[in-house]
Design a protein around this motif. Sequence first.
Motif, short mmCIF file in Angstrom:
data_model
loop_
_atom_site.label_atom_id
_atom_site.label_comp_id
_atom_site.label_asym_id
_atom_site.label_seq_id
_atom_site.Cartn_x
_atom_site.Cartn_y
_atom_site.Cartn_z
N HIS A 177 -3.66 -28.96 4.02
CA HIS A 177 -3.80 -30.43 4.48
C HIS A 177 -3.08 -31.42 3.58
N LEU A 178 -2.47 -30.75 2.49
CA LEU A 178 -1.94 -31.89 1.83
C LEU A 178 -0.07 -31.53 3.02
N TYR A 179 -0.43 -30.63 3.78
CA TYR A 179 1.30 -30.39 4.14
C TYR A 179 1.03 -31.15 5.69
N ASN A 180 -0.32 -31.15 5.87
CA ASN A 180 -0.26 -31.65 7.10
C ASN A 180 -0.75 -33.47 7.09
N ASP A 181 -1.12 -33.64 6.53
CA ASP A 181 -1.16 -34.96 6.00
C ASP A 181 -0.18 -36.11 6.82
N GLY A 182 -0.33 -37.57 7.96
CA GLY A 182 0.44 -37.65 8.09
C GLY A 182 0.97 -38.44 7.18
N ARG A 183 0.46 -39.05 6.12
CA ARG A 183 1.32 -39.83 5.07
C ARG A 183 2.48 -38.83 4.51
N THR A 184 2.07 -37.82 4.33
CA THR A 184 3.10 -36.80 4.12
C THR A 184 4.34 -35.94 5.54
N GLU A 185 3.98 -36.17 6.37
CA GLU A 185 4.37 -36.26 7.59
C GLU A 185 6.21 -36.98 7.83
N GLU A 186 5.29 -38.67 7.51
CA GLU A 186 6.65 -39.31 7.70
C GLU A 186 7.06 -39.16 6.09
N HIS A 187 6.83 -38.95 5.47
CA HIS A 187 7.55 -38.58 4.25
C HIS A 187 8.79 -38.19 3.65
N PHE A 188 8.30 -37.01 4.46
CA PHE A 188 9.67 -35.81 4.10
C PHE A 188 10.28 -35.87 5.46
N ALA A 189 11.59 -35.65 5.22
CA ALA A 189 12.17 -34.76 6.59
C ALA A 189 12.13 -33.77 7.75
N VAL A 190 12.57 -32.86 6.62
CA VAL A 190 12.50 -31.41 6.72
C VAL A 190 11.19 -31.13 6.09
N MET A 191 10.12 -30.14 6.76
CA MET A 191 9.21 -29.60 5.95
C MET A 191 9.20 -28.00 6.22
N VAL A 192 9.30 -27.11 5.32
CA VAL A 192 8.71 -25.34 4.78
C VAL A 192 7.62 -25.08 4.57
N TRP A 193 7.10 -23.96 5.19
CA TRP A 193 6.05 -23.47 4.93
C TRP A 193 6.61 -21.90 4.99
N VAL A 194 6.57 -21.09 3.29
CA VAL A 194 6.56 -19.54 3.70
C VAL A 194 5.03 -18.98 2.39
N CYS A 195 5.08 -18.24 3.18
CA CYS A 195 3.74 -17.28 2.53
C CYS A 195 4.46 -16.15 2.07
N VAL A 196 4.61 -16.58 0.66
CA VAL A 196 5.23 -15.38 -0.58
C VAL A 196 4.35 -14.19 -0.56
N SER A 197 2.91 -14.29 -1.44
CA SER A 197 2.76 -13.32 -1.19
C SER A 197 2.75 -12.50 -2.28
N THR A 198 2.54 -11.03 -2.29
CA THR A 198 2.84 -10.19 -3.25
C THR A 198 4.79 -9.50 -3.15
N ASP A 199 5.77 -10.27 -3.12
CA ASP A 199 6.98 -10.15 -2.17
C ASP A 199 7.67 -10.99 -2.81
N PHE A 200 8.37 -11.29 -4.20
CA PHE A 200 9.24 -12.52 -4.17
C PHE A 200 10.53 -11.88 -4.11
N ASP A 201 11.38 -12.04 -3.25
CA ASP A 201 12.72 -11.29 -3.00
C ASP A 201 13.38 -12.37 -2.70
N VAL A 202 13.74 -12.77 -3.84
CA VAL A 202 14.97 -13.94 -3.49
C VAL A 202 15.60 -14.14 -2.33
N LEU A 203 16.58 -12.71 -1.90
CA LEU A 203 16.85 -12.81 -0.85
C LEU A 203 16.11 -12.58 0.74
N LYS A 204 14.69 -12.46 0.99
CA LYS A 204 14.24 -12.91 1.97
C LYS A 204 13.94 -14.29 2.18
#
Length: 496
Positions: A269-296
Amino acid sequence: MEVAVGAASSLLGKLLTKLSEDLVAAYVHSLELGHNSQQIKTKLLHTQGLLQVAEGRDVSNVTALQALLEELSKKADEAEDSLDELHYFKIQDQLDGTNYAAPDLGDSLRGHARHGGHAARHTIGNWFPCSSCSRAQDDDSAPTAVANSPHHYATNSVTASADDDGDVDKLHFDRVTMSRKIKSVINDIHSLCDPISDLLNKVPSSSTAVTLKRPHVGSTIIQDTLHGRRDIFEKIVNDITSGTHHSQTVSVLPIVGPGGIGKTTFTQHLYNDGRTEEHFAVMVWVCVSTDFDVLKLTQQILNCIPATDNEIAIETTNLDRLQKSIAQRLKTKRFLIVLDDIWKCDSEDEWKTLLAPFTKGDAKGSMILVTTRFPKLARMMKTVDPVELQGLESNDFFTFFESCIFGEHKPRHYEDELDGIAREIACKLKGSPLAAKTVGRLLKKNLSREHWNGVLHNHEWRNQKNDNDIIPSLKISYDYLPFHLKKCFSYCALYP
């Protein structure tokens, strides 16, 4: 198999701790095992090391190992109990100024006499079984007099009796029984270490690691309404869009809380709020889970950032090239990156390596939101104070609970027949959104008082096995614990 490996490794560690105590080590050395205490410790350390390596591998196909590990755990437990008992008698010696449990009998006449006395009393104890008991016999019994003399302690006295004045007899030490018991169990452990070590050495180092499976979730909102938490939601939106963090190139805000508390939904809900979308030029969502691999992770993030006009796209697995590409694409842009469901990060250096390309831009006020169950990770990653999500407030929770059962339309008979039961059930769920979803699905199957009362009194939700139910979701937190903490958790669970 993972439990057996962890149990054996943990118990060997505890046994090694006992053997490291000087007085215990001296006593073990005096038993003439054919190995001194240091040799025994070296063998145990080698076996424990192999077990620790095996904890990260899939050894479930080595079926013979299971039985050997269970036997090793049993013997290690017995050895620990015996050494604990020996430690008790050494403390008693210190309190009484005696030397009955002294490790070094020596070759002197006095030493032989003391050992012979213990052996004689041990033999008498075999002739008269009650002689090893505490003072529960008649005082005119000769065997009992031997048992109660200050020079006789018997290790099979597991309780202490009280006389008429309320005084409690001490446990008694029988050197012969104690020596035989410790010698026997350590020899048994010593003989088990070799076959277990041989089997563990045959497990290929490339064996598949045991991993925890987590569902991947994106930024698309599934739950249209955010129930409760409006104050904290508004504060975060204002902080990330209205200049609170505007002086920094990039700020890291962790959102932390136990499993099923709603961290991902809140962040969606934070990510998809209209004020958030208007403020940031680039938005990225990544699900990390149990595999914290810097390269991936770097590759995934780069793939989500639009390329610059003059950039030539190149497929590469070179971390340096990937990081430079990210820095170039974000150089003049304010961005928001969400790293959802982080379960591990091995070191602060690893985190800083992932973070490095996001700190090079000219724009100010960029944000990285991370969600995790683990306060330790939140503290390591944060540049601003983490947001700790707790259970929903009771009114907000009950509204959400009803929506999980009925959606938007409640049946006519609900208020009269089911509302009271629903409120009782809701009280038991402690404000957990995941619990509301799990129990809501159960109640939705049958809208009768009988069924709902059964759910209320039988705690049926604890038996639900689907991955998105509460117990499987919370159990993964338990599975992720090291074995010694699993054992601690199980012990604490004995108390209401």
